[in-house]
Write a protein that holds these residues in place. Structure first.
Motif, PDB file in Angstrom:
ATOM      1  N   SER A 140       0.846  -1.208   0.000  1.00  0.00           N
ATOM      2  CA  SER A 140       0.000   0.000   0.000  1.00  0.00           C
ATOM      3  C   SER A 140       0.879   1.254   0.000  1.00  0.00           C
ATOM      4  N   GLY A 141       0.202   2.392   0.012  1.00  0.00           N
ATOM      5  CA  GLY A 141       0.853   3.688   0.263  1.00  0.00           C
ATOM      6  C   GLY A 141       2.059   4.020  -0.584  1.00  0.00           C
ATOM      7  N   ARG A 174       3.870  -8.815   2.371  1.00  0.00           N
ATOM      8  CA  ARG A 174       3.803  -9.964   3.293  1.00  0.00           C
ATOM      9  C   ARG A 174       2.628 -10.890   3.018  1.00  0.00           C
ATOM     10  N   GLN A 175       1.498 -10.308   2.604  1.00  0.00           N
ATOM     11  CA  GLN A 175       0.268 -11.103   2.461  1.00  0.00           C
ATOM     12  C   GLN A 175       0.106 -11.597   1.022  1.00  0.00           C
ATOM     13  N   ASN A 222      11.688   0.947   2.434  1.00  0.00           N
ATOM     14  CA  ASN A 222      10.463   1.708   2.681  1.00  0.00           C
ATOM     15  C   ASN A 222       9.602   1.107   3.790  1.00  0.00           C
ATOM     16  N   ILE A 227      13.833   5.501   3.689  1.00  0.00           N
ATOM     17  CA  ILE A 227      12.687   6.357   4.007  1.00  0.00           C
ATOM     18  C   ILE A 227      12.685   6.654   5.502  1.00  0.00           C
ATOM     19  N   GLY A 228      13.067   7.872   5.836  1.00  0.00           N
ATOM     20  CA  GLY A 228      13.006   8.351   7.225  1.00  0.00           C
ATOM     21  C   GLY A 228      11.664   9.005   7.452  1.00  0.00           C
ATOM     22  N   TYR A 230       8.177   5.755  17.469  1.00  0.00           N
ATOM     23  CA  TYR A 230       8.272   5.995  16.017  1.00  0.00           C
ATOM     24  C   TYR A 230       9.292   7.103  15.726  1.00  0.00           C
ATOM     25  N   GLY A 275       6.951  14.233   4.662  1.00  0.00           N
ATOM     26  CA  GLY A 275       5.984  14.836   5.576  1.00  0.00           C
ATOM     27  C   GLY A 275       4.754  13.948   5.565  1.00  0.00           C
ATOM     28  N   ALA A 276       3.556  14.559   5.571  1.00  0.00           N
ATOM     29  CA  ALA A 276       2.322  13.764   5.544  1.00  0.00           C
ATOM     30  C   ALA A 276       2.039  13.287   4.125  1.00  0.00           C
ATOM     31  N   ILE A 277       1.952  11.973   3.953  1.00  0.00           N
ATOM     32  CA  ILE A 277       1.700  11.373   2.635  1.00  0.00           C
ATOM     33  C   ILE A 277       0.481  10.459   2.763  1.00  0.00           C
ATOM     34  N   SER A 331      -1.647   7.445   2.701  1.00  0.00           N
ATOM     35  CA  SER A 331      -1.317   6.007   2.693  1.00  0.00           C
ATOM     36  C   SER A 331      -2.140   5.323   3.775  1.00  0.00           C
ATOM     37  N   SER A 332      -1.834   4.046   4.005  1.00  0.00           N
ATOM     38  CA  SER A 332      -2.524   3.309   5.084  1.00  0.00           C
ATOM     39  C   SER A 332      -1.830   3.519   6.429  1.00  0.00           C
ATOM     40  N   GLN A 365      -2.290  11.972   8.269  1.00  0.00           N
ATOM     41  CA  GLN A 365      -3.294  12.180   7.235  1.00  0.00           C
ATOM     42  C   GLN A 365      -3.859  13.601   7.300  1.00  0.00           C
TER      43      GLN A 365
END
Ligand SMILES: NC(=O)c1ccc[n+]([C@@H]2O[C@H](COP(=O)([O-])OP(=O)(O)OC[C@H]3O[C@@H](n4cnc5c(N)ncnc54)[C@H](OP(=O)(O)O)[C@@H]3O)[C@@H](O)[C@H]2O)c1
Length: 276
Positions: A13-14, A35-36, A81, A130-131, A145, A176-178, A180-181, A215
């Protein structure tokens, strides 16, 4: 001409999925991990080489590296990521939550990059870590986090220097804010921690608000991914890339405001300016 290759972790996702799409469209052979099985099927259907991988799975990493070695022999871009946000008061989550957060967000970067080193060395490749802006502007109720992302930034600085003799570059990205899930997952995870027995129970709404913060007017993941791809394709790549809503303003605020003022604002924002 040889087709360039990119391995991207966390593509269910994302940001990961958007990066996989952008790199694929730009002509890369994309190795996308998830993973799934349902996510892997969707990635395969989109034309990626989908690989099942939990980034904390050491033997899984070795198998992936062996497969890449056998099938493409080298790697041009590795994007670390995969990650999640452990939200909630640090002392509620305790050592176990902190350890899990660091396993996935920090230690796995070393594991994945180490497994891919011979492949990256062969192609004089690029590592993209990805920080997060959360590693720069630290807030309460996201301590694990924020600490994990600050650690990502520090290890990226060391790794960039250590990879230089092999002509492997490293680019650190602080989104910043992206869209995604991320927030949905962070909220779900925070709900598991929010408990009436917690000393911070009266501040549960502030904890929920922090879990949702990514979000807040988020930048579309596609836009983010397009800008990241453009930076990767530059002849002189930046060592640090800040992309997305708040990614420049928040670090500037952190640098300019006196620490005591910043803390007073955060206490007010999260209801921590009163006795419990
Ligand atoms: N969205 C933002 O505002 C924002 C801001 C700054 C930084 N970031 C960072 O951007 C990265 C991507 O997050 P996102 O926003 O795209 O969130 P997302 O939609 O939740 O995607 C996270 C991805 O990481 C994967 N993942 C989590 N733990 C994993 C593990 N142990 N092994 C393998 N994969 C794992 C998830 O897989 P599953 O679906 O299997 O769980 C998913 O594919 C993260 O490192 C995050 O910290 C995001």
């Amino acid at each position: 001409m040889r087709q360039p290759s990119a391995l991207i972790t966390g593509c269910s996702s994302g940001i990961g999925r958007a990066l996989a799409d952008e790199f694929h469209q730009a002509g890369y052979q994309v190795w996308a991990t998830a993973r799934q099985s349902a996510d892997l099927a969707a990635l395969r259907a989109a034309g990626f080489s989908a690989v099942q991988l939990d980034v904390n799975d050491g033997p899984g990493l070795e198998q992936l590296a062996e497969r890449l070695q056998a099938e493409i022999g080298g790697l041009d871009v590795l994007i670390n990521n995969a990650g999640y946000g452990a939200m909630g008061p640090l002392l509620d989550g305790g050592v176990a939550a902190m350890r899990r957060q660091f396993e996935t967000n920090v230690f796995s970067i070393i594991g994945v990059t180490r497994a891919c080193f011979p492949l990256l060395r062969r192609n004089k490749g690029l590592v993209v870590n990805i920080g997060s802006v959360s590693g720069v502007l630290v807030t309460p109720f996201a301590g694990a986090y924020c600490a994990s992302k600050a650690a990502v930034h520090a290890l990226s600085d060391a790794l960039r220097l250590e990879l230089a003799p092999f002509s492997i570059e490293l680019m650190e990205v602080q989104p910043g804010a992206i869209a995604s899930s991320f927030a949905a997952n962070a909220s779900q995870q925070a709900e598991q921690l929010i408990d009436q027995a917690s000393p911070w129970w009266p501040l549960r709404d502030a904890i929920r608000a922090r879990a949702n913060a990514s979000q807040n007017k988020p930048t579309p993941a596609k836009q983010f991914a397009g800008q990241l791809l453009a930076a990767v394709q530059r002849s002189k790549r930046p060592r640090l890339l800040r992309l997305g809503h708040g990614s420049r303003g928040l670090p500037l605020l952190t640098a300019l405001l006196p620490k005591s003022l910043l803390e007073a604002l955060l206490k007010k924002r999260f209801g921590l300016n009163r006795s419990l």
